[in-house]
Design a protein around this motif. Sequence first.
Motif, PDB file in Angstrom:
ATOM      1  N   ARG A  85      22.263  30.064  44.856  1.00 28.92           N
ATOM      2  CA  ARG A  85      22.234  28.813  45.596  1.00 28.92           C
ATOM      3  C   ARG A  85      23.642  28.391  46.002  1.00 28.92           C
ATOM      4  NH1 ARG A  85      17.815  25.419  44.909  1.00 28.92           N
ATOM      5  NH2 ARG A  85      17.296  26.500  42.992  1.00 28.92           N
ATOM      6  N   GLU A  86      23.781  27.977  47.243  1.00 31.78           N
ATOM      7  CA  GLU A  86      25.054  27.433  47.688  1.00 31.78           C
ATOM      8  C   GLU A  86      25.375  26.200  46.847  1.00 31.78           C
ATOM      9  OE1 GLU A  86      26.737  25.807  51.876  1.00 31.78           O
ATOM     10  OE2 GLU A  86      25.459  27.603  51.958  1.00 31.78           O
ATOM     11  N   GLY A  87      26.593  26.120  46.366  1.00 28.61           N
ATOM     12  CA  GLY A  87      26.987  24.987  45.541  1.00 28.61           C
ATOM     13  C   GLY A  87      26.939  25.263  44.052  1.00 28.61           C
ATOM     14  N   LEU A  88      26.346  26.388  43.654  1.00 24.82           N
ATOM     15  CA  LEU A  88      26.337  26.785  42.248  1.00 24.82           C
ATOM     16  C   LEU A  88      27.060  28.111  42.106  1.00 24.82           C
ATOM     17  CD1 LEU A  88      22.742  26.094  40.854  1.00 24.82           C
ATOM     18  CD2 LEU A  88      24.803  24.766  40.474  1.00 24.82           C
ATOM     19  N   GLY A 146      16.092  29.327  26.232  1.00 24.78           N
ATOM     20  CA  GLY A 146      17.454  29.561  25.757  1.00 24.78           C
ATOM     21  C   GLY A 146      18.574  28.912  26.544  1.00 24.78           C
ATOM     22  N   LEU A 147      18.254  27.919  27.351  1.00 29.81           N
ATOM     23  CA  LEU A 147      19.293  27.220  28.103  1.00 29.81           C
ATOM     24  C   LEU A 147      19.517  25.832  27.513  1.00 29.81           C
ATOM     25  CD1 LEU A 147      18.208  28.157  31.751  1.00 29.81           C
ATOM     26  CD2 LEU A 147      19.816  29.353  30.254  1.00 29.81           C
ATOM     27  N   GLY A 148      20.753  25.360  27.570  1.00 32.24           N
ATOM     28  CA  GLY A 148      21.086  24.032  27.072  1.00 32.24           C
ATOM     29  C   GLY A 148      21.784  23.228  28.150  1.00 32.24           C
ATOM     30  N   PHE A 149      21.671  21.914  28.065  1.00 32.26           N
ATOM     31  CA  PHE A 149      22.287  21.038  29.055  1.00 32.26           C
ATOM     32  C   PHE A 149      23.804  21.217  29.052  1.00 32.26           C
ATOM     33  CE2 PHE A 149      24.352  16.971  30.080  1.00 32.26           C
ATOM     34  CZ  PHE A 149      23.946  16.850  31.398  1.00 32.26           C
ATOM     35  N   GLU A 150      24.370  21.392  30.235  1.00 34.40           N
ATOM     36  CA  GLU A 150      25.816  21.533  30.394  1.00 34.40           C
ATOM     37  C   GLU A 150      26.430  20.281  30.995  1.00 34.40           C
ATOM     38  OE1 GLU A 150      28.991  24.295  32.816  1.00 34.40           O
ATOM     39  OE2 GLU A 150      27.172  25.241  32.069  1.00 34.40           O
ATOM     40  N   LYS A 151      25.937  19.869  32.178  1.00 31.84           N
ATOM     41  CA  LYS A 151      26.518  18.713  32.860  1.00 31.84           C
ATOM     42  C   LYS A 151      25.634  18.331  34.039  1.00 31.84           C
ATOM     43  CE  LYS A 151      29.359  21.681  35.815  1.00 31.84           C
ATOM     44  NZ  LYS A 151      30.695  22.067  36.223  1.00 31.84           N
ATOM     45  N   MET A 152      25.930  17.196  34.624  1.00 28.83           N
ATOM     46  CA  MET A 152      25.268  16.777  35.852  1.00 28.83           C
ATOM     47  C   MET A 152      26.030  17.400  37.020  1.00 28.83           C
ATOM     48  SD  MET A 152      22.721  14.993  34.773  1.00 28.83           S
ATOM     49  CE  MET A 152      22.067  14.277  36.284  1.00 28.83           C
ATOM     50  N   VAL A 153      25.289  17.858  38.036  1.00 35.87           N
ATOM     51  CA  VAL A 153      25.901  18.452  39.218  1.00 35.87           C
ATOM     52  C   VAL A 153      25.240  17.884  40.473  1.00 35.87           C
ATOM     53  CG1 VAL A 153      26.576  20.624  38.108  1.00 35.87           C
ATOM     54  CG2 VAL A 153      24.345  20.459  39.201  1.00 35.87           C
ATOM     55  N   ARG A 154      25.982  17.869  41.544  1.00 38.48           N
ATOM     56  CA  ARG A 154      25.432  17.461  42.835  1.00 38.48           C
ATOM     57  C   ARG A 154      25.076  18.722  43.604  1.00 38.48           C
ATOM     58  NH1 ARG A 154      24.382  13.304  45.476  1.00 38.48           N
ATOM     59  NH2 ARG A 154      25.409  11.852  44.083  1.00 38.48           N
ATOM     60  N   VAL A 155      23.818  18.822  43.998  1.00 38.23           N
ATOM     61  CA  VAL A 155      23.343  19.924  44.825  1.00 38.23           C
ATOM     62  C   VAL A 155      22.709  19.272  46.046  1.00 38.23           C
ATOM     63  CG1 VAL A 155      21.813  21.917  44.983  1.00 38.23           C
ATOM     64  CG2 VAL A 155      22.962  21.413  42.817  1.00 38.23           C
ATOM     65  N   GLY A 156      23.372  19.432  47.178  1.00 37.07           N
ATOM     66  CA  GLY A 156      22.927  18.726  48.378  1.00 37.07           C
ATOM     67  C   GLY A 156      23.112  17.235  48.161  1.00 37.07           C
ATOM     68  N   LYS A 157      22.041  16.485  48.329  1.00 38.84           N
ATOM     69  CA  LYS A 157      22.094  15.026  48.160  1.00 38.84           C
ATOM     70  C   LYS A 157      21.652  14.595  46.767  1.00 38.84           C
ATOM     71  CE  LYS A 157      21.054  14.292  53.013  1.00 38.84           C
ATOM     72  NZ  LYS A 157      20.062  13.858  53.977  1.00 38.84           N
ATOM     73  N   GLU A 158      21.258  15.556  45.941  1.00 38.83           N
ATOM     74  CA  GLU A 158      20.686  15.228  44.635  1.00 38.83           C
ATOM     75  C   GLU A 158      21.670  15.403  43.493  1.00 38.83           C
ATOM     76  OE1 GLU A 158      16.231  16.230  44.093  1.00 38.83           O
ATOM     77  OE2 GLU A 158      17.132  17.925  45.156  1.00 38.83           O
ATOM     78  N   GLU A 159      21.561  14.538  42.508  1.00 40.46           N
ATOM     79  CA  GLU A 159      22.286  14.665  41.245  1.00 40.46           C
ATOM     80  C   GLU A 159      21.303  15.290  40.260  1.00 40.46           C
ATOM     81  OE1 GLU A 159      25.856  14.055  39.079  1.00 40.46           O
ATOM     82  OE2 GLU A 159      25.457  13.660  41.178  1.00 40.46           O
ATOM     83  N   LEU A 160      21.617  16.507  39.787  1.00 43.51           N
ATOM     84  CA  LEU A 160      20.695  17.264  38.949  1.00 43.51           C
ATOM     85  C   LEU A 160      21.348  17.668  37.641  1.00 43.51           C
ATOM     86  CD1 LEU A 160      19.304  19.594  41.751  1.00 43.51           C
ATOM     87  CD2 LEU A 160      18.142  17.636  40.755  1.00 43.51           C
ATOM     88  N   MET A 161      20.519  17.960  36.658  1.00 44.79           N
ATOM     89  CA  MET A 161      20.991  18.457  35.372  1.00 44.79           C
ATOM     90  C   MET A 161      21.198  19.959  35.483  1.00 44.79           C
ATOM     91  SD  MET A 161      18.374  16.439  32.824  1.00 44.79           S
ATOM     92  CE  MET A 161      19.264  16.808  31.308  1.00 44.79           C
TER      93      MET A 161
END
Length: 171
Positions: A85-88, A146-161
Amino acid sequence: MKLFETERLLLREFDTSDAAFILTLVNNATWLQFIGDRNIKTTSDAVYYLVNGPMKSYYQHGFGLSMIELKEGNIPIGMCGLIKREGLKDVDIGFALLPEFGGKGYAYEIAAATMQHAKETLGIKKVVAITSADNLHSIKLLKKIGLGFEKMVRVGKEELMLFSENNIPAN
């Protein structure tokens, strides 16, 4: 093309004959709430989405979102796969099931197998995931694979975990 199978499920690449299924999947209430409206309103829109989304990704990256089918009867129930994904920075895992197939363990079964496929077959070193903070089922599943929360990120217009393999809480 079949990618792999689990005890109950088969994961295969999408093709344009899956347009009617995509039209149903992306317009169900759960998808619209947690993933968002992709403005796919006709079969032609669904074909365009498949060609320029998953199928383009197979060609560019060697992976993409793919069709989940029940092995018994080859019934389509959702999608799962890997996305660049663009932005990740890292590849992320995505999944969605038709609501009537939720709560049966299918999402865990296919997501866990997709993580294994990413590592063992594709050689991807790190897989992440993104989800909205109110998508509690997705958050629970991401932790279970097996994944854990890292941080909040902006992807497009959304703020996602953002969930990552490197941020698994100790027990």
